[in-house]
Write a protein that holds these residues in place. Structure first.
Motif, short mmCIF file in Angstrom:
data_model
loop_
_atom_site.label_atom_id
_atom_site.label_comp_id
_atom_site.label_asym_id
_atom_site.label_seq_id
_atom_site.Cartn_x
_atom_site.Cartn_y
_atom_site.Cartn_z
N LEU A 53 0.83 -1.21 0.00
CA LEU A 53 0.00 0.00 0.00
C LEU A 53 0.86 1.26 0.00
O LEU A 53 0.53 2.25 -0.65
N ASP A 54 1.97 1.23 0.75
CA ASP A 54 2.88 2.37 0.74
C ASP A 54 3.42 2.62 -0.67
O ASP A 54 3.50 3.76 -1.14
N ASP A 55 3.81 1.55 -1.35
CA ASP A 55 4.31 1.68 -2.72
C ASP A 55 3.22 2.23 -3.64
O ASP A 55 3.48 3.06 -4.51
N LEU A 56 1.98 1.76 -3.44
CA LEU A 56 0.86 2.22 -4.25
C LEU A 56 0.62 3.71 -4.04
O LEU A 56 0.39 4.47 -4.99
N LEU A 57 0.67 4.16 -2.79
CA LEU A 57 0.48 5.57 -2.50
C LEU A 57 1.61 6.41 -3.07
O LEU A 57 1.39 7.52 -3.59
N ASP A 58 2.84 5.92 -2.99
CA ASP A 58 3.97 6.64 -3.56
C ASP A 58 3.82 6.78 -5.07
O ASP A 58 4.08 7.83 -5.66
N PHE A 59 3.40 5.69 -5.71
CA PHE A 59 3.18 5.73 -7.16
C PHE A 59 2.10 6.73 -7.51
O PHE A 59 2.23 7.51 -8.46
N SER A 60 1.00 6.73 -6.75
CA SER A 60 -0.09 7.65 -7.02
C SER A 60 0.36 9.10 -6.87
O SER A 60 0.04 9.95 -7.70
N ARG A 61 1.12 9.40 -5.82
CA ARG A 61 1.58 10.78 -5.60
C ARG A 61 2.50 11.26 -6.73
O ARG A 61 2.35 12.36 -7.24
N THR A 62 3.44 10.43 -7.11
CA THR A 62 4.37 10.86 -8.15
C THR A 62 3.68 10.96 -9.50
O THR A 62 4.00 11.84 -10.31
N SER A 63 2.73 10.06 -9.79
CA SER A 63 2.01 10.11 -11.06
C SER A 63 1.15 11.36 -11.17
O SER A 63 0.91 11.86 -12.27
N LEU A 64 0.68 11.87 -10.04
CA LEU A 64 -0.14 13.08 -10.04
C LEU A 64 0.72 14.34 -10.01
O LEU A 64 0.18 15.45 -9.96
#
Length: 384
Positions: free
Chosen positions: A209-220
């Motif tokens: 989940l941490d990786d998923l949140l990091d991916f979401s933040r950087t993609s945005l």
């Protein structure tokens, strides 16, 4: 001027309402029960798109601009305001249209214009020239709409992933706390093993989940969040390697460092990056080779290397291996269990970037080495 002598651009202007009416009718029949939109929404930007098409048809055109339009490319600067076609693509993404329905709208618009025009004007020489200019302008509008549709859809996908990851953290935290409490209460060995497995599975989910949140933040475009503080990287990485040794008891993980490497870093993020690199080395490296974690510092930066033996990584894979949602090819002695999201190396790259640094990789028959360089910052309060 009657229709017999009109050029196509003038014809579109004179019959714009009828053309848009037909485009609206087509869109409404194609959607069925999937999306409910009113007439105003179905017609949005279509009159303005036709105005742009007419303007393009009337403008002087060089061979270069003609070729670029035929290829669906534009000479409009990237900083310019969004065109009607670009806005149309974004709004269609928000309204629930699929991309094939978006393109079908333009297909219907094109067919409506050319059918009416051909019925009135036959195959005059000027008609062919006008139709070519019209098709080029429509192709340009399609390219703009599709590009911005895709961008809007990607943005909402990343927002969804971010919300999903955030909302799942609450129940997962409750599961972890409960399983940890059960582990402390367990007296017999079989129950202890089961509760420990539950705790480890929960921790694994938290990492994903941490990786998923990091991916979401950087993609945005938000970027990876780092919290710098005074850090003793020798101690931090030593502790991380000890934890990795417990997580991978079958792997030989070596750690080497000078006497002291301190600085102003986000130690937690750096530990996360090193853990991802070591996990990657264990999964895809040779089972008989040592994994080496080396910490050093030169005049300008802290340098961390993670190396291992294994199959040489092809150059074409190196070029994309830090991209998100990619996983290893499973060659050699790979032990990938299939649970990875393919975000580990992506997170490593973003940790390096968040520290104004970089991550590189070199691979040969002698092994593969990932090298992270992080510009050194003196601890707060020092005179260095």
């Amino acid at each position: 001027m009657d229709d017999d002598r009109m050029r196509l651009a003038d014809y579109i202007t004179a019959h714009a309402t009828r053309i848009v009416d037909e485009a609206e009718l087509f869109a409404s029949t194609q959607l069925g029960d999937r999306v409910k939109l009113d007439s105003e929404t179905l017609r949005d930007h279509l009159p303005q798109i036709l105005e742009v098409v007419v303007a393009e048809m009337r403008a002087a055109q060089t061979p270069r601009s003609e070729r670029r339009k035929a290829e669906g490319r534009s000479d409009t600067p990237a900083s310019s305001p969004l065109s009607p076609a670009q806005w149309h693509g974004r709004l269609r993404a928000k309204s629930g249209f699929t991309i094939d329905l978006l393109v079908a709208e333009y297909r219907a618009l094109r067919a409506s214009v050319l059918r009416l025009w051909a019925a009135d004007h036959g195959t005059e020489a000027t008609s062919f020239d006008d139709m070519m200019r019209f098709n080029q302008a429509v192709d340009q509008a399609i390219a703009e709409s599709v590009a911005h549709y895709a961008a809007e859809a990607e943005t909402w996908r990343n927002i969804f992933l971010g919300v999903l990851g955030h909302d799942l953290r609450g129940p997962l935290t409750a599961i972890l706390l409960t399983s940890a409490h059960m582990a402390r209460m367990a007296n017999d060995a079989p129950m202890s093993r089961l509760t420990r497995r539950l705790v480890m599975s929960g921790e694994r989910m938290a990492t994903l989940l941490d990786d998923l949140l990091d991916f979401s933040r950087t993609s945005l475009g938000v970027g990876l969040r780092v919290k710098r503080g005074d850090a003793d990287l020798v101690r931090e990485l030593h502790d991380e390697v000890e934890m990795l040794r417990m997580a991978w008891p079958g792997a030989r993980i070596e750690f080497a460092a000078p006497g002291a490497v301190t600085g102003h870093f986000d130690a937690s993020r750096i530990r996360e990056a090193i853990a991802n690199l070591v996990n990657n080395a264990v999964k895809y490296g040779a089972s008989h080779g040592d994994i080496r974690v080396v910490l050093g510092r030169d005049a300008d930066a802290v340098v961390i290397e993670v190396g291992n033996l294994g199959t040489t990584i092809p150059d074409e894979l190196i070029a994309t291996m830090f991209d998100p949602l990619r996983r290893g090819n499973g060659g050699g002695d790979a032990i990938d269990d299939g649970t990875s999201l393919g975000l580990g190396l992506f997170v490593v790259r973003e940790v390096a970037r968040a520290h104004d640094g970089e991550i590189t990789v070199a691979s040969s028959t002698e092994g593969t080495v990932f090298t992270m360089r992080l510009p050194w910052r003196a601890p707060v309060g020092t005179g260095d």
